[in-house]
Design a protein around this motif. Structure first.
Motif, PDB file in Angstrom:
ATOM      1  N   SER A 102       0.834  -1.207   0.000  1.00 44.98           N
ATOM      2  CA  SER A 102       0.000   0.000   0.000  1.00 44.98           C
ATOM      3  C   SER A 102       0.866   1.253   0.000  1.00 44.98           C
ATOM      4  O   SER A 102       1.975   1.266   0.533  1.00 44.98           O
ATOM      5  CB  SER A 102      -0.930   0.009   1.213  1.00 44.98           C
ATOM      6  OG  SER A 102      -0.189   0.150   2.418  1.00 44.98           O
ATOM      7  N   SER A 103       0.322   2.303  -0.600  1.00 39.85           N
ATOM      8  CA  SER A 103       0.977   3.610  -0.592  1.00 39.85           C
ATOM      9  C   SER A 103       0.102   4.647   0.096  1.00 39.85           C
ATOM     10  O   SER A 103       0.600   5.661   0.564  1.00 39.85           O
ATOM     11  CB  SER A 103       1.318   4.056  -2.012  1.00 39.85           C
ATOM     12  OG  SER A 103       0.153   4.091  -2.811  1.00 39.85           O
ATOM     13  N   LYS A 106      -7.357   5.509   2.598  1.00 43.19           N
ATOM     14  CA  LYS A 106      -8.307   6.600   2.823  1.00 43.19           C
ATOM     15  C   LYS A 106      -9.588   6.027   3.415  1.00 43.19           C
ATOM     16  O   LYS A 106     -10.150   5.066   2.898  1.00 43.19           O
ATOM     17  CB  LYS A 106      -8.613   7.288   1.490  1.00 43.19           C
ATOM     18  CG  LYS A 106      -9.601   8.411   1.572  1.00 43.19           C
ATOM     19  CD  LYS A 106      -9.817   9.006   0.185  1.00 43.19           C
ATOM     20  CE  LYS A 106     -10.849  10.096   0.197  1.00 43.19           C
ATOM     21  NZ  LYS A 106     -11.106  10.603  -1.159  1.00 43.19           N
ATOM     22  N   GLU A 114     -10.407   2.880   1.077  1.00 41.50           N
ATOM     23  CA  GLU A 114      -9.803   2.773  -0.245  1.00 41.50           C
ATOM     24  C   GLU A 114      -8.301   2.625  -0.031  1.00 41.50           C
ATOM     25  O   GLU A 114      -7.672   3.476   0.593  1.00 41.50           O
ATOM     26  CB  GLU A 114     -10.106   4.039  -1.041  1.00 41.50           C
ATOM     27  CG  GLU A 114      -9.525   4.067  -2.425  1.00 41.50           C
ATOM     28  CD  GLU A 114      -9.865   5.368  -3.119  1.00 41.50           C
ATOM     29  OE1 GLU A 114     -10.925   5.416  -3.782  1.00 41.50           O
ATOM     30  OE2 GLU A 114      -9.073   6.326  -2.978  1.00 41.50           O
ATOM     31  N   ARG A 116      -4.746   2.288  -1.834  1.00 38.31           N
ATOM     32  CA  ARG A 116      -3.980   2.461  -3.071  1.00 38.31           C
ATOM     33  C   ARG A 116      -2.615   1.820  -2.881  1.00 38.31           C
ATOM     34  O   ARG A 116      -2.062   1.852  -1.787  1.00 38.31           O
ATOM     35  CB  ARG A 116      -3.780   3.943  -3.400  1.00 38.31           C
ATOM     36  CG  ARG A 116      -5.052   4.639  -3.775  1.00 38.31           C
ATOM     37  CD  ARG A 116      -4.802   6.115  -4.150  1.00 38.31           C
ATOM     38  NE  ARG A 116      -6.047   6.704  -4.570  1.00 38.31           N
ATOM     39  CZ  ARG A 116      -6.526   6.641  -5.807  1.00 38.31           C
ATOM     40  NH1 ARG A 116      -5.856   6.035  -6.739  1.00 38.31           N
ATOM     41  NH2 ARG A 116      -7.687   7.189  -6.108  1.00 38.31           N
ATOM     42  N   GLY A 117      -2.092   1.239  -3.956  1.00 41.14           N
ATOM     43  CA  GLY A 117      -0.770   0.649  -3.835  1.00 41.14           C
ATOM     44  C   GLY A 117      -0.275   0.089  -5.137  1.00 41.14           C
ATOM     45  O   GLY A 117      -0.866   0.287  -6.204  1.00 41.14           O
ATOM     46  N   LYS A 118       0.842  -0.629  -5.036  1.00 40.44           N
ATOM     47  CA  LYS A 118       1.511  -1.231  -6.184  1.00 40.44           C
ATOM     48  C   LYS A 118       1.311  -2.740  -6.135  1.00 40.44           C
ATOM     49  O   LYS A 118       1.604  -3.384  -5.135  1.00 40.44           O
ATOM     50  CB  LYS A 118       3.009  -0.945  -6.148  1.00 40.44           C
ATOM     51  CG  LYS A 118       3.362   0.529  -6.127  1.00 40.44           C
ATOM     52  CD  LYS A 118       3.450   1.067  -7.511  1.00 40.44           C
ATOM     53  CE  LYS A 118       3.940   2.529  -7.485  1.00 40.44           C
ATOM     54  NZ  LYS A 118       3.719   3.170  -8.744  1.00 40.44           N
ATOM     55  N   ASP A 127      -0.223   0.307 -10.632  1.00 37.57           N
ATOM     56  CA  ASP A 127      -0.955   0.961  -9.546  1.00 37.57           C
ATOM     57  C   ASP A 127      -2.363   0.394  -9.516  1.00 37.57           C
ATOM     58  O   ASP A 127      -2.991   0.236 -10.573  1.00 37.57           O
ATOM     59  CB  ASP A 127      -1.032   2.478  -9.772  1.00 37.57           C
ATOM     60  CG  ASP A 127       0.319   3.149  -9.634  1.00 37.57           C
ATOM     61  OD1 ASP A 127       1.091   2.771  -8.737  1.00 37.57           O
ATOM     62  OD2 ASP A 127       0.614   4.065 -10.437  1.00 37.57           O
ATOM     63  N   VAL A 128      -2.857   0.085  -8.324  1.00 36.81           N
ATOM     64  CA  VAL A 128      -4.221  -0.403  -8.170  1.00 36.81           C
ATOM     65  C   VAL A 128      -4.894   0.332  -7.007  1.00 36.81           C
ATOM     66  O   VAL A 128      -4.236   0.832  -6.109  1.00 36.81           O
ATOM     67  CB  VAL A 128      -4.295  -1.932  -7.928  1.00 36.81           C
ATOM     68  CG1 VAL A 128      -3.785  -2.706  -9.134  1.00 36.81           C
ATOM     69  CG2 VAL A 128      -3.541  -2.344  -6.681  1.00 36.81           C
ATOM     70  N   VAL A 129      -6.218   0.389  -7.091  1.00 32.64           N
ATOM     71  CA  VAL A 129      -7.034   0.934  -6.006  1.00 32.64           C
ATOM     72  C   VAL A 129      -7.948  -0.197  -5.564  1.00 32.64           C
ATOM     73  O   VAL A 129      -8.687  -0.762  -6.374  1.00 32.64           O
ATOM     74  CB  VAL A 129      -7.859   2.147  -6.476  1.00 32.64           C
ATOM     75  CG1 VAL A 129      -8.745   2.653  -5.352  1.00 32.64           C
ATOM     76  CG2 VAL A 129      -6.941   3.252  -6.994  1.00 32.64           C
TER      77      VAL A 129
END
Length: 185
Positions: A102-103, A106, A114, A116-118, A127-129
């Protein structure tokens, strides 16, 4: 080197103020659904680990990571399972693991988040959500969600298998994680 990584990861988690959760493997699953000639076919990964440090009230400080043994992918049919490790699919000899890191996390309210990450599979990173819903019953928490990837973005199904009329490009990844140690929502 892995001991050093563990020490650094633990220090990083303590610095964020997030508390690590434990996954209950017997009640957790990472699965996927693809379509072959229009028919949904479901499989799952039998071997994976998760590193989760997450406080629902401080979502932005959380971290989520997964390491999946690609050779553990199973459709429940011996002949199909024998094809999955081959170079055209996961190429397990060269790429034995897939990973997610994860990056950003939220909070969306109502136990929804939510992430977000790689996502890295077979030498390709995208990148995916990931939408995640968390429910709690007493001390037990369950995180569920699903997201769609394009298999060809990760070179899964190369050569003759790149034809999306045989195997669809969209693959839905689904997960259910039973967790202990999570703070209340």
């Amino acid at each position: 080197m892995s001991r050093q990584f563990l020490v650094l990861a633990t220090a990083a988690l303590l610095a964020t103020g997030a508390h690590a959760q434990q996954v209950v493997p017997a009640q957790s699953e990472i699965s996927f659904v693809s379509k072959q000639m229009g028919v949904p076919v479901e499989g799952k990964f039998k071997q994976w680990t998760a590193q989760i440090a997450f406080d629902p009230k401080k979502a932005e400080a959380g971290k989520v990571g997964f390491t999946i043994q690609t050779g553990s992918a199973s459709f429940g049919a011996a002949e199909t399972d024998a094809e999955v490790p081959k170079p055209a699919w996961f190429n397990v000899a060269k790429f034995p693991q897939a990973s997610f890191s994860s990056s950003a996390i939220k909070a969306l309210g109502g136990g929804k988040f939510e992430v977000r990450g790689k996502l890295a599979i077979k030498g390709s990173t995208q990148d995916v959500v990931v939408p995640v819903a968390v429910t709690q019953a007493g001390a037990a928490s369950t995180a569920t969600g699903s997201f769609v990837i394009k298999r060809l973005d990760f070179k899964i199904g190369e050569g003759e298998w790149a034809d999306t009329s045989m195997v669809a490009n969209d693959v839905t990844v689904k997960f259910k994680l039973a967790l202990t140690g999570m703070a209340p929502l």
